[in-house]
Design an enzyme around this catalytic site. Sequence first.
Site, PDB file in Angstrom:
ATOM      1  N   LYS A  91       0.835  -1.203   0.000  1.00 20.81           N
ATOM      2  CA  LYS A  91       0.000   0.000   0.000  1.00 20.81           C
ATOM      3  C   LYS A  91       0.868   1.251   0.000  1.00 20.81           C
ATOM      4  O   LYS A  91       2.052   1.198   0.338  1.00 20.81           O
ATOM      5  CB  LYS A  91      -0.893   0.009   1.242  1.00 20.81           C
ATOM      6  CG  LYS A  91      -1.859  -1.163   1.311  1.00 20.81           C
ATOM      7  CD  LYS A  91      -3.017  -1.017   0.322  1.00 20.81           C
ATOM      8  CE  LYS A  91      -3.654  -2.347  -0.022  1.00 20.81           C
ATOM      9  NZ  LYS A  91      -4.200  -3.050   1.143  1.00 20.81           N
ATOM     10  N   CYS A  92       0.233   2.358  -0.342  1.00 17.64           N
ATOM     11  CA  CYS A  92       0.891   3.655  -0.361  1.00 17.64           C
ATOM     12  C   CYS A  92       1.645   3.869   0.954  1.00 17.64           C
ATOM     13  O   CYS A  92       1.055   3.630   2.002  1.00 17.64           O
ATOM     14  CB  CYS A  92      -0.149   4.755  -0.558  1.00 17.64           C
ATOM     15  SG  CYS A  92       0.474   6.427  -0.475  1.00 17.64           S
ATOM     16  N   PRO A  93       2.896   4.283   0.971  1.00 12.74           N
ATOM     17  CA  PRO A  93       3.710   4.703  -0.175  1.00 12.74           C
ATOM     18  C   PRO A  93       4.663   3.624  -0.677  1.00 12.74           C
ATOM     19  O   PRO A  93       5.581   3.930  -1.425  1.00 12.74           O
ATOM     20  CB  PRO A  93       4.514   5.856   0.432  1.00 12.74           C
ATOM     21  CG  PRO A  93       4.797   5.389   1.826  1.00 12.74           C
ATOM     22  CD  PRO A  93       3.596   4.568   2.238  1.00 12.74           C
TER      23      PRO A  93
END
Lengths: 83, 191
Positions: free
Chosen positions: A15-17
């Site tokens: 997931k981000c980042p």
Amino acid sequence: MANSFDQTLDVKGAKCPMPLVKSRKAIADLTVGQVLKVVATDRGSVADFQGWAKTAKNVELVAQETEQEGGQDLYVHYLKRTS
Amino acid sequence: MTIEMSETFDTQTLLERINALESRVNELEAHPAQGIEDRVAMVVFSGELDKAIAAFIIATGAASMGLEVSMFFTFWGLNAVKKQKIFTGKDLLEQGFTAMLPGKLGETGLSQMNFFGAGAQIIRGLMRKHDVSSPEELFGLAQELGVRMVVCDMSRELLGVRDAELVDGLETGGVATFLGDAARAKVTLFI
């Protein structure tokens, strides 16, 4: 036409980042002119990689495509190291 | 653009203007720091978990994109970069602050819906469930990616925080340290 690439980076589930962080490290390992194929499941990565290519001086977003794998969407990005 | 035909070309004046231009260019080249950099400068004023997560995600994302990143931890923001609590050698008021404030990122709560720490645990659980990197991992990553982290010395003293209570590898600075980076940054944030 299928896009050519030199290395593949699997960031499925990240997931981000993290897709960005891992791609940055992988791009640094390429030589100039080589293309990295990044396979992500994070939907936000589509806009993220566009933003990165817009900002970075050494990365060009060659192509982006969406694939299906086992009922989940895969977001595939082709990034070229330009310097 | 219009050209004044009546104006005669005076070589001497032209040369003077060229000289002036040259010295201005030299002056600017001698002080490249005055130009705008590909930098993000952040003030981390808040010490809550959710805001720290936002700050560290922006920092790691920006650093990955090839931007230089500066983070300035001031006031409650110090909570995000502590590693332990120390009571010895502090006066009563300082001990009170130490007791009341989180001793590390893991002890910080949410800015909303904290419910005496239960909210923070729920958010951490959700982050694990969704495979989002933990706040501690994001912090470590930021350090690894070369994010400049500066602790405001004035607020550190004010809150009675000792250097030994802070995570290793931080710089110490003041408002000018932030402004020195912020004035050249393309992005400035106050979190």
